[in-house]
Design a protein around this motif. Structure first.
Motif: not given
Length: 212
Positions: A93-109
């Motif tokens: 819960p909340g993962a799609p929304e949080l990832l959508a808010a993050l710029p692509r160059d500011r997150w990793a897995v």
């Protein structure tokens, strides 16, 4: 400065690093089914295995709980079983929304899964694959070693101390801290004292990302 925040706290950061299983992706049904079947086949205690397996790579788990077995052969069987099981995989819960808010160059897995399985599970959950994905295939040492998180920060071009890590397992939280990063415990897999952390959330719905 970008901020990762809940109503209770705010963390300034340059990048957000996610564990996958239990943090972004709920794969618990598949994980539970695969490992319980494996334990039953070998006469092992599944509950004892689950106390040490979360956040670890398969070969490390097998070597830890059943060093008498042929680790390579057992891992090959587990790979086939896990890749074949995609039923019930959903986003946390909340993962799609949080990832959508993050710029692509500011997150990793950073995951203990291998690359093919990581891609399968992210797609099954309807989540985007990150620009930086560090898997079991990319490191010499798995969590709680900090290698994976340090590699992700380097690939993003961000200093470790400016990263925030979201993790659901003790091994992952220890890896983040060893990397010099702030760690947020996600209580989707374990809700007890094993996830002792200064910052914690029940899932990702409580989190928001803001550009201050």
């Amino acid at each position: 400065m970008p901020v990762l925040a809940t109503p209770a706290w705010r963390l300034e950061c340059a990048a957000v690093l996610f564990d996958m299983d239990g943090t972004l992706v709920d794969s618990s049904r598949c994980v539970d089914r695969t490992w319980r079947a494996w334990c039953a086949r070998h006469g092992l205690d599944a509950e004892a295995l689950f106390r040490v397996s979360h956040g670890r790579r398969n070969h490390e788990t097998v070597a830890l709980v059943a060093p008498h077995l042929d680790v390579a052969r057992e891992v090959a069987d587990l790979v086939r079983a896990e890749e074949a099981c995609l039923d019930g995989i959903v986003p946390v819960p909340g993962a799609p929304e949080l990832l959508a808010a993050l710029p692509r160059d500011r997150w990793a897995v950073v995951t203990s899964a291998w690359r093919r399985l990581a891609g399968l599970r992210l797609r099954a959950a309807g989540l985007p694959e990150p620009g930086v994905l560090v898997t079991a295939d990319d490191v010499a040492a798995g969590k709680p070693d900090p290698e994976g998180y340090l590699k992700a920060a380097a690939d993003l071009g961000v200093e470790p101390e400016r990263c925030v890590v979201l993790e659901d397992a003790p091994a992952g939280l220890a890896a983040a801290r060893a990397a010099g990063m702030r760690a947020v415990a996600v209580r989707t897999t374990m809700g007890d004292g094993r996830l002792a952390a200064r910052w914690s959330v029940d899932d990702l719905e409580a989190l928001r990302y803001e550009e201050d």
